[in-house]
Design a protein around this motif. Structure first.
Motif, PDB file in Angstrom:
ATOM      1  N   ASN A 100      20.997 -17.923 -18.219  1.00 19.07           N
ATOM      2  CA  ASN A 100      21.907 -18.388 -19.315  1.00 19.07           C
ATOM      3  C   ASN A 100      23.149 -18.263 -18.976  1.00 19.07           C
ATOM      4  O   ASN A 100      23.800 -19.509 -19.291  1.00 19.07           O
ATOM      5  CB  ASN A 100      21.565 -17.590 -20.672  1.00 19.07           C
ATOM      6  N   ILE A 101      23.698 -17.228 -18.346  1.00 21.32           N
ATOM      7  CA  ILE A 101      25.285 -17.551 -17.740  1.00 21.32           C
ATOM      8  C   ILE A 101      25.342 -18.592 -16.950  1.00 21.32           C
ATOM      9  O   ILE A 101      26.542 -19.062 -16.826  1.00 21.32           O
ATOM     10  CB  ILE A 101      25.416 -15.851 -17.487  1.00 21.32           C
ATOM     11  N   MET A 102      24.541 -18.818 -15.940  1.00 23.36           N
ATOM     12  CA  MET A 102      24.622 -19.701 -14.930  1.00 23.36           C
ATOM     13  C   MET A 102      24.642 -21.193 -15.584  1.00 23.36           C
ATOM     14  O   MET A 102      25.385 -21.841 -15.287  1.00 23.36           O
ATOM     15  CB  MET A 102      23.438 -19.790 -13.905  1.00 23.36           C
ATOM     16  N   LYS A 103      23.810 -21.435 -16.657  1.00 23.04           N
ATOM     17  CA  LYS A 103      23.595 -22.579 -17.337  1.00 23.04           C
ATOM     18  C   LYS A 103      24.914 -22.889 -18.161  1.00 23.04           C
ATOM     19  O   LYS A 103      25.723 -23.941 -18.401  1.00 23.04           O
ATOM     20  CB  LYS A 103      22.637 -22.673 -18.177  1.00 23.04           C
ATOM     21  N   VAL A 104      25.437 -21.899 -19.214  1.00 18.29           N
ATOM     22  CA  VAL A 104      26.455 -22.121 -19.866  1.00 18.29           C
ATOM     23  C   VAL A 104      27.736 -21.652 -19.218  1.00 18.29           C
ATOM     24  O   VAL A 104      28.785 -22.667 -19.590  1.00 18.29           O
ATOM     25  CB  VAL A 104      26.562 -20.991 -20.919  1.00 18.29           C
ATOM     26  N   LEU A 105      27.948 -21.139 -18.275  1.00 18.34           N
ATOM     27  CA  LEU A 105      29.242 -20.748 -17.597  1.00 18.34           C
ATOM     28  C   LEU A 105      29.455 -21.433 -16.228  1.00 18.34           C
ATOM     29  O   LEU A 105      30.487 -21.403 -15.665  1.00 18.34           O
ATOM     30  CB  LEU A 105      29.543 -19.261 -17.694  1.00 18.34           C
ATOM     31  N   GLY A 106      28.595 -21.834 -15.565  1.00 17.48           N
ATOM     32  CA  GLY A 106      28.424 -22.249 -14.358  1.00 17.48           C
ATOM     33  C   GLY A 106      28.495 -21.415 -13.148  1.00 17.48           C
ATOM     34  O   GLY A 106      29.052 -21.650 -12.222  1.00 17.48           O
ATOM     35  N   ALA A 107      28.076 -20.095 -13.603  1.00 20.03           N
ATOM     36  CA  ALA A 107      27.995 -18.831 -12.578  1.00 20.03           C
ATOM     37  C   ALA A 107      27.332 -19.256 -11.346  1.00 20.03           C
ATOM     38  O   ALA A 107      26.258 -19.994 -11.388  1.00 20.03           O
ATOM     39  CB  ALA A 107      27.713 -17.719 -13.277  1.00 20.03           C
TER      40      ALA A 107
END
Length: 167
Positions: A100-107
């Motif tokens: 989720n964090i990778m998808k939403v924030l581009g982490a």
């Protein structure tokens, strides 16, 4: 076929081990696939103190301080409530939180520390620093972080989830 299957199982296990401090069963949460960024999060004094202690340590060893992001703290809070509800201390669902964090924030990478039953931020951070796997996240190549500390109303015990992110 068996070799391919082994690689499919081994790769996520190795990736998770590098970014966490214990095993994860990848339990999905209701919001884990949502692409909506959570912008509002109200930090308690003990959450802010914990973030400060982590950043103070990073700076003391020559590393950059991390910037807090409300969405990461919200995902941390979801996990605290999961642990309280299930009466477990675990990294269950870490893969979903990280995705989720990778998808939403581009982490680019995500790590997680959890703690349980510490009465103060200093005690929790000291325990993390005394644990090689937890310390690895604290001094890791990260740029941002989030925190949630929630108390189980039934037991009075605190649950800590601290997520680290490289953007």
């Amino acid at each position: 076929m068996r070799k391919t299957l082994a690689y499919l199982i081994l790769f996520p296990a190795v990736l998770f081990t590098m970014n966490s401090c214990s095993s994860d069963s990848s339990e999905a949460t209701a919001d884990s696939t949502s692409a909506v960024i959570v912008e509002n999060y109200t930090y308690s004094d003990i959450e802010l103190e914990t973030l400060k202690l982590v950043n103070d340590y990073r700076v003391s060893v020559g590393l950059n301080p991390l910037e807090k992001i409300n969405h990461i703290s919200f995902k941390s809070e979801e996990h605290d409530y999961y642990m309280i509800d299930k009466k477990v201390v675990s990294h269950d669902g870490f893969t979903d939180r990280a995705n989720n964090i990778m998808k939403v924030l581009g982490a680019k990478s995500v790590g997680e520390n959890i703690a349980y039953n510490y009465n103060s931020p200093k005690a929790a951070v000291t325990a993390w620093l005394n644990s090689p796997a937890h310390k690895e996240n604290i001094v890791g190549n990260y740029t941002h972080f989030g925190i949630s500390i929630r108390e189980d109303a039934a037991t009075g015990k605190k649950y800590y989830t601290n997520i680290f992110v490289k953007m």
